[in-house]
Design a protein around this motif. Structure first.
Motif, PDB file in Angstrom:
ATOM      1  N   GLN A 128      32.448  66.531  -3.508  1.00  0.00           N
ATOM      2  CA  GLN A 128      32.257  66.555  -1.972  1.00  0.00           C
ATOM      3  C   GLN A 128      31.233  67.568  -1.653  1.00  0.00           C
ATOM      4  O   GLN A 128      31.149  68.558  -1.961  1.00  0.00           O
TER       5      GLN A 128
ATOM      6  N   LYS B 285      35.350  60.181  -9.511  1.00  0.00           N
ATOM      7  CA  LYS B 285      36.394  60.959  -9.090  1.00  0.00           C
ATOM      8  C   LYS B 285      36.286  61.451  -7.836  1.00  0.00           C
ATOM      9  O   LYS B 285      36.928  62.538  -7.478  1.00  0.00           O
ATOM     10  N   LYS B 286      35.662  60.842  -6.811  1.00  0.00           N
ATOM     11  CA  LYS B 286      35.644  61.028  -5.430  1.00  0.00           C
ATOM     12  C   LYS B 286      36.981  61.217  -4.706  1.00  0.00           C
ATOM     13  O   LYS B 286      37.452  62.208  -4.199  1.00  0.00           O
ATOM     14  N   SER B 287      38.032  60.405  -5.076  1.00  0.00           N
ATOM     15  CA  SER B 287      39.247  60.232  -4.410  1.00  0.00           C
ATOM     16  C   SER B 287      40.120  61.535  -5.009  1.00  0.00           C
ATOM     17  O   SER B 287      41.187  61.681  -4.520  1.00  0.00           O
ATOM     18  N   ALA B 288      39.719  62.187  -6.124  1.00  0.00           N
ATOM     19  CA  ALA B 288      40.252  63.300  -6.468  1.00  0.00           C
ATOM     20  C   ALA B 288      39.720  64.588  -6.120  1.00  0.00           C
ATOM     21  O   ALA B 288      40.012  65.605  -6.557  1.00  0.00           O
TER      22      ALA B 288
ATOM     23  N   TYR C 188      29.619  49.392   3.221  1.00  0.00           N
ATOM     24  CA  TYR C 188      30.788  49.585   3.695  1.00  0.00           C
ATOM     25  C   TYR C 188      30.628  49.790   5.230  1.00  0.00           C
ATOM     26  O   TYR C 188      31.358  49.432   6.219  1.00  0.00           O
TER      27      TYR C 188
ATOM     28  N   SER D 153      32.687  60.895   1.848  1.00  0.00           N
ATOM     29  CA  SER D 153      33.475  60.199   1.028  1.00  0.00           C
ATOM     30  C   SER D 153      33.216  60.884  -0.519  1.00  0.00           C
ATOM     31  O   SER D 153      33.998  61.055  -1.441  1.00  0.00           O
TER      32      SER D 153
ATOM     33  N   GLU E  77      33.819  49.173  -5.297  1.00  0.00           N
ATOM     34  CA  GLU E  77      34.980  48.191  -5.698  1.00  0.00           C
ATOM     35  C   GLU E  77      34.690  47.725  -7.010  1.00  0.00           C
ATOM     36  O   GLU E  77      35.443  47.114  -7.883  1.00  0.00           O
TER      37      GLU E  77
END
Length: 309
Positions: A189, A182-185, A32, A177, A240
Motif C-alpha cells: 500500500q 498480497k495486495k488484497s491482504a 482496468y 489498489s 486476473e
C-alpha cells in the motif's frame, strides 16, 4: 526530460520494485481503467521499438539525522575507481547521488558503507482448514519474504513530453489498489507524495558510455563492451491472470541495474527491447526489458577490452 515520482509506502511489500514489474502494473491499470483496446494502443509503440517513456527501478530514500537521502545503485565502474579498496567497494550496492555523479565522471569519491535498505525479512503465516479450524497438516505454515522502505522513488524518462500526465494518472490509480503480491491482504500500500522534474544528474559532455537504472535485455545492435552483471528473471503474470493455472513466465536472462556499457558514437535515448513469446498460455503477453541509460565516462583498463563480473 526525467521526472521523479516519490512514493510513501504504508505497508511492507512482497514484489521487488523492478522496472518490468512496475510496467506490468501500469499495463493492468490501463486495462482496468480504460479497457483492453486501450491497453493494446498503450503497448503498440513499445512493441514497435518506439517507447514514449522509460521506467527505472524503484530506489530507496533513507533518513539520517532527520535528513532524507536519496540513493541510486552503484555503477559497476566504481570498482575500477577504488581499485585499492576492492573488498569494501564490491559489498556496496547503493550510493548517494553526489557519489553517483562522481562515479559517472570516473572521479574519486568517498566510500561510504550504506546498509541495504531493501534487506528482506520473513513473516510467518498459516493456512486454516475450514473443517477443523486449525492449520492444514501439509503446508499449513509458511513464510513470505517481505520488504519495507518507507519512501521509494521511481524515475520516468519522458521521450514524449505529453506522456507524463498519463503515467502520473496510472500511478494514482495503482495507489488505490497497491503494488505486488498480497495486495488484497494489505501489502504494497502506497501514496504518491510528489511528482517533479529530476535535474540533479550532472551533464557529461565527454560521455562515452551509459549506466542502466533498470534491468534490461539487449536488442540487436546494442553495445556489448562493458562491465555488467546478469541474472535470471522468473516472471509471473499479474492481475486476473494470476489464477490462470500456470501464472509463470519463461525464465529470462537479463542484465542487471548498475551495469555499464561503452558506446561508440552518440548515446541513444534508449537501449533494450520488449520481449515477446514470454508466456505459453498467453502468447500476446510482453515483457518490458528496456534499459534506462544515464551517460557516463567509460575508462578502459590497460590490456582489457571488456569485463563481466
Amino acid at each position: 526530460m526525467i521526472y521523479k515520482i516519490l512514493l510513501r509506502f504504508n505497508s511492507s511489500f512482497l514484489s521487488p520494485l523492478q522496472a518490468d514489474t512496475i510496467f506490468g502494473h501500469l499495463c493492468w491499470a490501463v486495462y482496468y481503467k480504460e479497457g483492453e483496446d486501450e491497453l493494446k494502443k498503450f503497448l503498440q509503440p513499445f512493441r514497435e521499438n518506439d517507447p514514449p517513456f522509460l521506467l527505472s527501478d524503484g530506489f530507496p530514500v533513507i533518513s539520517k539525522n532527520d535528513i532524507e537521502i536519496e540513493l541510486l545503485p552503484k555503477p559497476l565502474t566504481a570498482d575500477r575507481i577504488l581499485r585499492d579498496d576492492t573488498k569494501r567497494i564490491k559489498k556496496i550496492e547503493w550510493v548517494k547521488i553526489d557519489d553517483f555523479n562522481k562515479i559517472r565522471k570516473y572521479e574519486q569519491f568517498q566510500l561510504e558503507e550504506i546498509e541495504n535498505p531493501f534487506k528482506p525479512f520473513l513473516s510467518v503465516h498459516n493456512s486454516i482448514s475450514r473443517i477443523t479450524s486449525s492449520s492444514l497438516p501439509e503446508a499449513g505454515v509458511y513464510s513470505l519474504k517481505e520488504y519495507f522502505v518507507h519512501k521509494i522513488f521511481i524515475l520516468i524518462k519522458a521521450l514524449n513530453e505529453n506522456v507524463i500526465d498519463r503515467v502520473a494518472e496510472l500511478f494514482k490509480f495503482l495507489s488505490n489498489s497497491g503494488y505486488g503480491g498480497k495486495k488484497s491482504a494489505g501489502k504494497g500500500q502506497f501514496a504518491i507524495e510528489s511528482i517533479a522534474s529530476f535535474n540533479i544528474l550532472s551533464e557529461i559532455h565527454q560521455a562515452n558510455g551509459f549506466v542502466t537504472l533498470s534491468n534490461f535485455c539487449p536488442s540487436q545492435g546494442d553495445p556489448t563492451e562493458g562491465i555488467y552483471k546478469i541474472f535470471v528473471k522468473y516472471g509471473k503474470l499479474g492481475g486476473e491472470l494470476t489464477f490462470s493455472g500456470n501464472p509463470f513466465k519463461k525464465p529470462l536472462l537479463m542484465i542487471k541495474t548498475g551495469s555499464v556499457f561503452k558506446i561508440n558514437g552518440a548515446i541513444r535515448e534508449f537501449y533494450g527491447r520488449m520481449v515477446e513469446n514470454i508466456c505459453d498460455i498467453k502468447p500476446q503477453v510482453l515483457q518490458y526489458a528496456y534499459a534506462f541509460p544515464i551517460p557516463v565516462v567509460f575508462q578502459e583498463e590497460r590490456n582489457e577490452i571488456s569485463k563481466r563480473l
